[in-house]
Design a protein around this motif. Structure first.
Motif, mmCIF file in Angstrom:
data_model
loop_
_atom_site.group_PDB
_atom_site.id
_atom_site.type_symbol
_atom_site.label_atom_id
_atom_site.label_comp_id
_atom_site.label_asym_id
_atom_site.label_seq_id
_atom_site.Cartn_x
_atom_site.Cartn_y
_atom_site.Cartn_z
ATOM 1 N N UNK A 30 0.405 -1.336 -0.146
ATOM 2 C CA UNK A 30 0.086 0.096 0.303
ATOM 3 C C UNK A 30 1.046 1.264 -0.539
ATOM 4 N N UNK A 31 2.262 1.425 0.846
ATOM 5 C CA UNK A 31 2.918 2.821 0.962
ATOM 6 C C UNK A 31 3.507 2.576 -0.663
ATOM 7 N N UNK A 32 4.186 1.462 -1.379
ATOM 8 C CA UNK A 32 4.538 1.602 -2.752
ATOM 9 C C UNK A 32 3.464 2.458 -3.476
ATOM 10 N N UNK A 33 2.241 1.936 -3.517
ATOM 11 C CA UNK A 33 1.372 2.404 -4.566
ATOM 12 C C UNK A 33 1.212 4.313 -4.329
ATOM 13 N N UNK A 34 1.054 4.273 -3.056
ATOM 14 C CA UNK A 34 1.046 5.875 -2.445
ATOM 15 C C UNK A 34 2.177 6.454 -3.040
ATOM 16 N N UNK A 35 3.681 5.902 -2.169
ATOM 17 C CA UNK A 35 4.808 6.683 -3.576
ATOM 18 C C UNK A 35 4.118 6.624 -4.670
ATOM 19 N N UNK A 37 1.913 6.815 -7.438
ATOM 20 C CA UNK A 37 1.361 7.594 -7.719
ATOM 21 C C UNK A 37 1.978 8.538 -6.879
ATOM 22 N N UNK A 38 2.115 9.742 -6.129
ATOM 23 C CA UNK A 38 2.185 10.514 -5.505
ATOM 24 C C UNK A 38 3.958 10.738 -6.399
ATOM 25 N N UNK A 39 4.632 10.064 -6.967
ATOM 26 C CA UNK A 39 6.142 10.764 -7.436
ATOM 27 C C UNK A 39 5.946 10.477 -9.161
ATOM 28 N N UNK A 40 5.316 10.013 -9.096
ATOM 29 C CA UNK A 40 4.819 9.986 -10.794
ATOM 30 C C UNK A 40 3.477 11.032 -10.885
ATOM 31 N N UNK A 43 6.619 14.208 -10.212
ATOM 32 C CA UNK A 43 8.214 14.256 -11.097
ATOM 33 C C UNK A 43 7.603 14.781 -12.727
ATOM 34 N N UNK A 44 6.196 14.488 -13.192
ATOM 35 C CA UNK A 44 5.790 14.560 -14.509
ATOM 36 C C UNK A 44 4.925 15.988 -14.395
ATOM 37 N N UNK A 45 4.867 16.820 -13.648
ATOM 38 C CA UNK A 45 3.996 17.569 -13.134
ATOM 39 C C UNK A 45 4.172 19.068 -14.421
ATOM 40 N N UNK A 59 -2.987 9.223 -9.695
ATOM 41 C CA UNK A 59 -3.699 9.610 -8.482
ATOM 42 C C UNK A 59 -4.987 10.022 -8.515
ATOM 43 N N UNK A 60 -5.919 9.962 -9.472
ATOM 44 C CA UNK A 60 -7.375 9.225 -9.549
ATOM 45 C C UNK A 60 -7.176 7.207 -9.245
ATOM 46 N N UNK A 61 -6.497 6.701 -9.894
ATOM 47 C CA UNK A 61 -6.151 5.341 -9.686
ATOM 48 C C UNK A 61 -6.245 4.999 -7.708
ATOM 49 N N UNK A 62 -5.814 5.481 -7.372
ATOM 50 C CA UNK A 62 -5.238 5.737 -5.794
ATOM 51 C C UNK A 62 -6.072 5.843 -4.981
ATOM 52 N N UNK A 63 -6.929 6.955 -5.929
ATOM 53 C CA UNK A 63 -8.690 7.527 -5.115
ATOM 54 C C UNK A 63 -9.658 6.266 -5.120
ATOM 55 N N UNK A 64 -9.115 6.348 -5.760
ATOM 56 C CA UNK A 64 -11.017 4.657 -6.749
ATOM 57 C C UNK A 64 -10.537 3.963 -5.440
#
Length: 231
Positions: A30-35, A37-40, A43-45, A59-64
């Motif tokens: 779960x931590x891996x998924x959160x990190x 999504x946030x890093x992606x 980094x691509x912002x 981020x939408x996938x994490x929220x879903x």
């Protein structure tokens, strides 16, 4: 990145959490998924508008995934808490496991480009199956775009945004999707998508040897976890 790489990683992540059935493993995934999504997103912002849209998919996938965890947690609590002395511990462990599976799977799947995936699968599975899978995967974005178009037409006509107005969009939405499916099937029939024989991809997807080796190593991870648990 070849689309089969994040797809393989997503399947392996879900299988590892499911087989391990361990609180630590679930927390790590779960931590891996959160990190991820946030890093992606971070980094691509600033890498461009199109990349920004792609990063928001993580981020939408994490929220879903977290949203799906809420009803699962409620159901686990209703099942275990009233009838067990360790009900909260059991419900919490199962909720964490469910959140880890959905978050890691959906976040990694969000890196898969559907068009590249269909193009890559053409050389590995029968063409009619590729078309069927591609049609199902594209159904949601197609429905979303058509729904937005119908709502814009309603707003231009002065129709208020009410539940009744939204309900009236369902019929034209379904009819439009059926008509569009018919339009797309005719050119595919002319290309002989269901006919046997070799096929050539005009724009093949790159699949470096490093990724091919990495996918095979990823498959070994759930196998190792299964052997460890059963041993």
């Amino acid at each position: 990145m070849n689309p089969l790489t994040p797809l393989t990683a997503a399947v392996c992540a879900v299988v590892v959490v499911m087989i391990a059935h361990d609180t630590v493993v679930s927390a790590v995934m779960l931590t891996f998924a959160v990190v991820t999504a946030v890093l992606s997103a971070v980094l691509s912002g600033g890498a461009g508008r199109s990349t920004g849209r792609r990063s928001s998919r993580q981020l939408r996938a994490l929220g879903a995934s977290l949203l799906l965890t809420v009803p699962a947690t409620v159901s686990y609590a209703l099942i275990y808490v009233p009838f067990s002395a360790e009900g909260w511990t059991t419900a919490g462990g199962l909720s964490l496991r469910f959140a880890a599976m959905t978050a890691s799977g959906l976040v990694l799947l969000s890196f898969v480009d559907v068009d590249d995936l269909m193009c890559s699968l053409q050389l590995r599975v029968p063409a009619p199956l590729v078309y069927m899978v591609g049609s199902v995967v594209r159904l949601l974005p197609m429905a979303r775009r058509r729904w937005s178009t119908i709502r814009e037409v309603q707003r231009s006509r002065g129709v208020p945004d009410t539940w009744r107005a939204r309900a009236s969009c369902v019929l034209p939405l379904v009819v439009g999707l059926v008509v569009e499916a018919g339009h797309r099937s005719r050119p595919l029939q002319r290309t002989g998508i269901g006919d046997p024989g070799p096929r050539t991809l005009l724009d093949p997807v790159d699949d470096p040897w490093q990724e091919r080796v990495g996918r095979r190593l990823l498959v070994l991870v759930p196998v190792f976890v299964a052997v460890t648990v059963l041993w």
